[in-house]
Design a protein around this motif. Structure first.
Motif, PDB file in Angstrom:
ATOM      1  N   GLU A   1       1.969 -14.601 -10.687  1.00 21.59           N
ATOM      2  CA  GLU A   1       1.566 -13.398 -11.410  1.00 21.59           C
ATOM      3  C   GLU A   1       0.083 -13.104 -11.195  1.00 21.59           C
ATOM      4  O   GLU A   1      -0.304 -11.959 -10.960  1.00 21.59           O
ATOM      5  N   ILE A   2      -0.749 -14.135 -11.275  1.00 12.88           N
ATOM      6  CA  ILE A   2      -2.195 -13.946 -11.108  1.00 12.88           C
ATOM      7  C   ILE A   2      -2.509 -13.435  -9.701  1.00 12.88           C
ATOM      8  O   ILE A   2      -3.302 -12.501  -9.520  1.00 12.88           O
ATOM      9  N   ILE A   3      -1.864 -14.025  -8.686  1.00 18.61           N
ATOM     10  CA  ILE A   3      -2.073 -13.569  -7.308  1.00 18.61           C
ATOM     11  C   ILE A   3      -1.646 -12.113  -7.154  1.00 18.61           C
ATOM     12  O   ILE A   3      -2.340 -11.308  -6.531  1.00 18.61           O
ATOM     13  N   LEU A   4      -0.521 -11.761  -7.754  1.00 16.45           N
ATOM     14  CA  LEU A   4      -0.003 -10.394  -7.638  1.00 16.45           C
ATOM     15  C   LEU A   4      -0.927  -9.392  -8.322  1.00 16.45           C
ATOM     16  O   LEU A   4      -1.155  -8.290  -7.800  1.00 16.45           O
ATOM     17  N   ILE A   5      -1.483  -9.758  -9.453  1.00 18.44           N
ATOM     18  CA  ILE A   5      -2.389  -8.867 -10.176  1.00 18.44           C
ATOM     19  C   ILE A   5      -3.591  -8.503  -9.305  1.00 18.44           C
ATOM     20  O   ILE A   5      -3.962  -7.325  -9.182  1.00 18.44           O
ATOM     21  N   PHE A   6      -4.207  -9.506  -8.688  1.00 14.32           N
ATOM     22  CA  PHE A   6      -5.398  -9.230  -7.884  1.00 14.32           C
ATOM     23  C   PHE A   6      -5.044  -8.617  -6.527  1.00 14.32           C
ATOM     24  O   PHE A   6      -5.850  -7.889  -5.938  1.00 14.32           O
ATOM     25  N   THR A   7      -3.828  -8.862  -6.050  1.00 12.59           N
ATOM     26  CA  THR A   7      -3.375  -8.168  -4.844  1.00 12.59           C
ATOM     27  C   THR A   7      -3.237  -6.677  -5.114  1.00 12.59           C
ATOM     28  O   THR A   7      -3.648  -5.834  -4.308  1.00 12.59           O
ATOM     29  N   GLN A   8      -2.664  -6.339  -6.266  1.00 13.73           N
ATOM     30  CA  GLN A   8      -2.511  -4.928  -6.630  1.00 13.73           C
ATOM     31  C   GLN A   8      -3.865  -4.255  -6.792  1.00 13.73           C
ATOM     32  O   GLN A   8      -4.037  -3.081  -6.434  1.00 13.73           O
ATOM     33  N   LEU A   9      -4.838  -4.978  -7.333  1.00  8.54           N
ATOM     34  CA  LEU A   9      -6.181  -4.433  -7.464  1.00  8.54           C
ATOM     35  C   LEU A   9      -6.783  -4.162  -6.088  1.00  8.54           C
ATOM     36  O   LEU A   9      -7.406  -3.117  -5.853  1.00  8.54           O
ATOM     37  N   ASN A  10      -6.572  -5.089  -5.158  1.00  9.40           N
ATOM     38  CA  ASN A  10      -7.049  -4.932  -3.775  1.00  9.40           C
ATOM     39  C   ASN A  10      -6.379  -3.732  -3.110  1.00  9.40           C
ATOM     40  O   ASN A  10      -7.026  -2.932  -2.417  1.00  9.40           O
ATOM     41  N   VAL A  11      -5.070  -3.588  -3.333  1.00 12.03           N
ATOM     42  CA  VAL A  11      -4.321  -2.453  -2.777  1.00 12.03           C
ATOM     43  C   VAL A  11      -4.883  -1.139  -3.299  1.00 12.03           C
ATOM     44  O   VAL A  11      -5.073  -0.178  -2.539  1.00 12.03           O
ATOM     45  N   PHE A  12      -5.159  -1.087  -4.587  1.00 12.21           N
ATOM     46  CA  PHE A  12      -5.675   0.140  -5.200  1.00 12.21           C
ATOM     47  C   PHE A  12      -6.985   0.576  -4.545  1.00 12.21           C
ATOM     48  O   PHE A  12      -7.140   1.741  -4.155  1.00 12.21           O
ATOM     49  N   PHE A  13      -7.912  -0.352  -4.406  1.00 17.38           N
ATOM     50  CA  PHE A  13      -9.211   0.009  -3.830  1.00 17.38           C
ATOM     51  C   PHE A  13      -9.103   0.299  -2.334  1.00 17.38           C
ATOM     52  O   PHE A  13      -9.804   1.169  -1.812  1.00 17.38           O
ATOM     53  N   THR A  14      -8.215  -0.407  -1.630  1.00 16.85           N
ATOM     54  CA  THR A  14      -8.026  -0.150  -0.205  1.00 16.85           C
ATOM     55  C   THR A  14      -7.464   1.247   0.024  1.00 16.85           C
ATOM     56  O   THR A  14      -7.876   1.964   0.942  1.00 16.85           O
ATOM     57  N   ASN A  15      -6.519   1.657  -0.835  1.00 17.26           N
ATOM     58  CA  ASN A  15      -5.921   2.987  -0.708  1.00 17.26           C
ATOM     59  C   ASN A  15      -6.910   4.111  -1.024  1.00 17.26           C
ATOM     60  O   ASN A  15      -6.717   5.252  -0.600  1.00 17.26           O
ATOM     61  N   LEU A  16      -7.969   3.783  -1.771  1.00 17.43           N
ATOM     62  CA  LEU A  16      -8.983   4.783  -2.072  1.00 17.43           C
ATOM     63  C   LEU A  16      -9.785   5.177  -0.836  1.00 17.43           C
ATOM     64  O   LEU A  16     -10.263   6.312  -0.732  1.00 17.43           O
ATOM     65  N   VAL A  17      -9.920   4.232   0.101  1.00 10.15           N
ATOM     66  CA  VAL A  17     -10.771   4.488   1.273  1.00 10.15           C
ATOM     67  C   VAL A  17      -9.978   4.817   2.536  1.00 10.15           C
ATOM     68  O   VAL A  17     -10.532   5.323   3.506  1.00 10.15           O
ATOM     69  N   SER A  18      -8.666   4.528   2.542  1.00 12.87           N
ATOM     70  CA  SER A  18      -7.854   4.863   3.718  1.00 12.87           C
ATOM     71  C   SER A  18      -6.406   5.072   3.314  1.00 12.87           C
ATOM     72  O   SER A  18      -5.947   4.517   2.320  1.00 12.87           O
ATOM     73  N   LYS A  19      -5.684   5.855   4.099  1.00 13.58           N
ATOM     74  CA  LYS A  19      -4.295   6.142   3.813  1.00 13.58           C
ATOM     75  C   LYS A  19      -3.379   5.112   4.465  1.00 13.58           C
ATOM     76  O   LYS A  19      -3.608   4.734   5.615  1.00 13.58           O
ATOM     77  N   PRO A  20      -2.323   4.665   3.748  1.00 12.98           N
ATOM     78  CA  PRO A  20      -1.389   3.722   4.357  1.00 12.98           C
ATOM     79  C   PRO A  20      -0.519   4.383   5.401  1.00 12.98           C
ATOM     80  O   PRO A  20      -0.305   5.605   5.379  1.00 12.98           O
ATOM     81  N   VAL A  21       0.008   3.581   6.340  1.00 14.57           N
ATOM     82  CA  VAL A  21       0.882   4.079   7.395  1.00 14.57           C
ATOM     83  C   VAL A  21       2.323   4.059   6.916  1.00 14.57           C
ATOM     84  O   VAL A  21       2.797   3.066   6.365  1.00 14.57           O
ATOM     85  N   HIS A  22       3.045   5.166   7.130  1.00  9.38           N
ATOM     86  CA  HIS A  22       4.426   5.280   6.666  1.00  9.38           C
ATOM     87  C   HIS A  22       5.398   5.259   7.859  1.00  9.38           C
ATOM     88  O   HIS A  22       5.025   4.980   8.989  1.00  9.38           O
ATOM     89  N   TRP A  23       6.645   5.602   7.567  1.00  8.83           N
ATOM     90  CA  TRP A  23       7.754   5.642   8.543  1.00  8.83           C
ATOM     91  C   TRP A  23       7.312   6.399   9.784  1.00  8.83           C
ATOM     92  O   TRP A  23       6.824   7.512   9.727  1.00  8.83           O
ATOM     93  N   LYS A  24       7.502   5.761  10.942  1.00  9.65           N
ATOM     94  CA  LYS A  24       7.056   6.381  12.200  1.00  9.65           C
ATOM     95  C   LYS A  24       8.242   6.958  12.975  1.00  9.65           C
ATOM     96  O   LYS A  24       9.319   6.402  12.923  1.00  9.65           O
TER      97      LYS A  24
ATOM     98  N   ARG B   1       0.835  -1.203   0.000  1.00  4.79           N
ATOM     99  CA  ARG B   1       0.000   0.000   0.000  1.00  4.79           C
ATOM    100  C   ARG B   1       0.872   1.256   0.000  1.00  4.79           C
ATOM    101  O   ARG B   1       0.568   2.238  -0.688  1.00  4.79           O
ATOM    102  N   ARG B   2       1.953   1.240   0.778  1.00  7.97           N
ATOM    103  CA  ARG B   2       2.846   2.399   0.820  1.00  7.97           C
ATOM    104  C   ARG B   2       3.509   2.616  -0.547  1.00  7.97           C
ATOM    105  O   ARG B   2       3.640   3.746  -1.014  1.00  7.97           O
ATOM    106  N   HIS B   3       3.964   1.531  -1.157  1.00  8.64           N
ATOM    107  CA  HIS B   3       4.645   1.650  -2.448  1.00  8.64           C
ATOM    108  C   HIS B   3       3.700   2.204  -3.517  1.00  8.64           C
ATOM    109  O   HIS B   3       4.076   3.093  -4.291  1.00  8.64           O
ATOM    110  N   VAL B   4       2.494   1.682  -3.562  1.00 10.05           N
ATOM    111  CA  VAL B   4       1.532   2.117  -4.576  1.00 10.05           C
ATOM    112  C   VAL B   4       1.122   3.569  -4.356  1.00 10.05           C
ATOM    113  O   VAL B   4       0.946   4.337  -5.314  1.00 10.05           O
TER     114      VAL B   4
END
Length: 368
Positions: free
Chosen positions: A345-368, A266-269
Motif C-alpha cells: 500500500e505504501i509503495i502504491l501511494i507514492f507511485t500514484q503521487l509520482n504518476v500524478f506529477f509526471t502526468n503534469l509535465v508530459s502526456k502518457p502514450v496510449h493505444w497505437k 499513467r494512462r489510467h490516471v
C-alpha cells in the motif's frame, strides 16, 4: 500545533474507517455470489492490434466455452504483424467466429474506440461481453457466469480482470494489489448504487446501452476510456450488476518491468480526470486520506507527541484495513498479496503521487 495535527490525524483515520468498513465492506463482507445460468445470446468481442502471439494462444480458449448461443467477434485494428492472418484462420476454423477488419482512418487513427464501435455494430447478438487480446478466462463457464447477472433491468455487468501470478516477482505483487484495490472500489461503489468504472478485460453490457449514450462519441477524442469512461457515463444504480464468482474472472499477462507498469498507470490516471464530479471527489478523498495518514503518522511519531495514542491509532487503522481488504482478496483469489500489506500500500501511494506529477509535465502514450 501538534495537538491540532493529532485531531486532524484522528479525522483522517475516521475517513479511512468510513471507506474501508462502510463502502468497501459492501463488497468485502458480501455473501458468496450465486448464479442462475441463462441462455441469452452473447457476442464476445475482442479487439487486437499487433497481438499475434497472444491471440494465437488465447482465442481458442474463448472458442471452447460451455455456452449454447454465442459468437466471437474478432476485431483487427489495422495490425502490422500477423494478427489479421491468425484471425482469418480462426474465422475458417470456428463457425461462430466473425472477423472485423479495421483500416487506418485519418480521423480516428490509433483510436481503439473507433475499432470497438465497428465491432459492436457488426455483432449479431443483443448482449456483448468484452475482453482484451492478452486475456483468457479462468473457466469454460466464463460466459455462463458473466451472463447470469443480466436481468430485465440489469443491463451492465462489471467483472474482475485479474493478472497472472509470477513467482518471486515483487512487482507482480504490487500490480495485483493495485488491481485488487481498484476492483474492491468499483465493486463496492456499484453495490452502493454509485457505479463509476469497469475494466475492458472483463465487462458486459446490452447493445442498447451503447446506443443509448451514443457510444463513445462524448469521449471519442480521448484515446483511453473505452471501458471506464463508458461505464462512468452509462452506468447507474438501476442498470448495473457485478459478478465476482471465481469462474467469471479473466486473467491477463502483467507488465514485466517497472517502466511498463508505470506507463500503464499513467494512462489510467489520465483518464480518471474525465469522470463525473462525485466520482473524482470520492477517489481523490480516499487517496488524500491515504497520503495524509502516512505523512501525519511520520510527523507525530518524529516529535513523539502522544506517541502511545498515535501508535495505537496507526495499529487500529492497519487492522481494520487489513481485515476489509483481506476479505475482498479472498473473494478475488488474491490472498497472497495481503501478506505484504501495508508495504504494498505504501509503495502504491507514492507511485500514484509520482504518476500524478509526471502526468503534469508530459502526456502518457496510449493505444497505437
Amino acid at each position: 500545533m501538534l495537538l491540532i495535527l493529532l485531531y486532524v490525524f484522528i479525522g483522517i483515520i475516521a475517513i479511512q474507517l468510513f471507506y474501508h468498513l462502510i463502502v468497501f465492506g459492501k463488497f468485502a463482507f458480501a455473501p458468496k455470489q450465486q448464479i442462475t445460468p441463462k441462455r441469452i445470446p452473447i457476442s464476445v468481442i475482442v479487439c487486437a492490434k499487433n497481438e499475434a502471439e497472444k491471440v494465437q494462444n488465447f482465442v481458442p480458449l474463448l472458442a471452447d466455452q460451455n455456452y449454447p448461443d454465442y459468437e466471437i467477434v474478432l476485431i483487427d485494428d489495422a495490425s502490422s504483424d500477423e494478427t489479421l492472418e491468425i484471425f482469418e484462420a480462426f474465422e475458417k476454423q470456428y463457425a461462430n467466429v466473425k472477423l472485423v477488419k479495421v483500416q487506418n482512418n485519418e480521423a480516428f487513427w490509433g483510436n481503439k474506440k473507433f475499432a470497438l464501435t465497428l465491432g459492436i455494430k457488426a455483432a449479431s447478438k443483443e448482449y456483448l461481453l468484452f475482453t482484451d487480446a492478452d486475456c483468457y478466462p479462468t473457466s469454460k463457464d466464463w460466459i455462463t457466469n458473466m451472463s447470469s447477472q443480466f436481468t430485465m433491468h440489469k443491463t451492465i455487468v462489471l467483472g474482475y480482470g485479474a493478472y497472472e501470478k509470477i513467482k518471486g516477482s515483487f512487482l507482480n505483487k504490487i500490480i495485483r494489489f493495485e488491481t485488487l484495490l481498484t476492483a474492491t472500489q468499483y465493486f463496492s461503489w456499484a453495490k452502493m448504487g454509485k457505479p463509476y468504472m469497469g475494466v475492458g478485460r472483463n465487462l458486459a453490457y446490452k447493445r442498447e446501452e451503447f446506443f443509448r449514450v451514443n457510444g463513445f462519441i462524448e469521449h471519442m477524442t480521448i484515446r483511453s476510456g473505452d471501458d471506464d469512461l463508458f461505464i462512468n457515463q452509462a452506468a447507474k444504480a438501476s442498470n448495473t450488476a457485478y459478478c465476482y464468482t471465481p469462474d467469471s474472472f479473466t486473467i491477463s499477462e502483467p507488465k514485466q518491468t517497472w517502466k511498463e507498469w508505470f506507463n500503464q498507470k499513467r494512462r489510467h490516471v489520465s483518464t480518471a480526470k474525465f469522470y463525473k464530479g462525485f466520482d473524482k471527489f470520492q477517489l481523490g478523498l480516499y487517496y488524500f486520506s491515504q497520503l495524509s495518514f502516512l505523512i501525519l503518522a511520520v510527523v507525530l511519531l518524529a516529535f513523539q507527541f502522544q506517541w502511545m495514542i498515535v501508535g495505537g491509532l496507526i495499529v487500529f487503522r492497519y487492522i481494520f484495513s487489513w481485515i476489509t481488504l483481506g476479505y475482498a482478496a479472498g473473494k478475488l483469489n488474491e490472498k497472497d498479496v495481503m501478506y505484504w500489506f501495508p508495504i504494498l500500500e505504501i509503495i502504491l501511494i507514492f507511485t500514484q503521487l509520482n504518476v500524478f506529477f509526471t502526468n503534469l509535465v508530459s502526456k502518457p502514450v496510449h493505444w497505437k
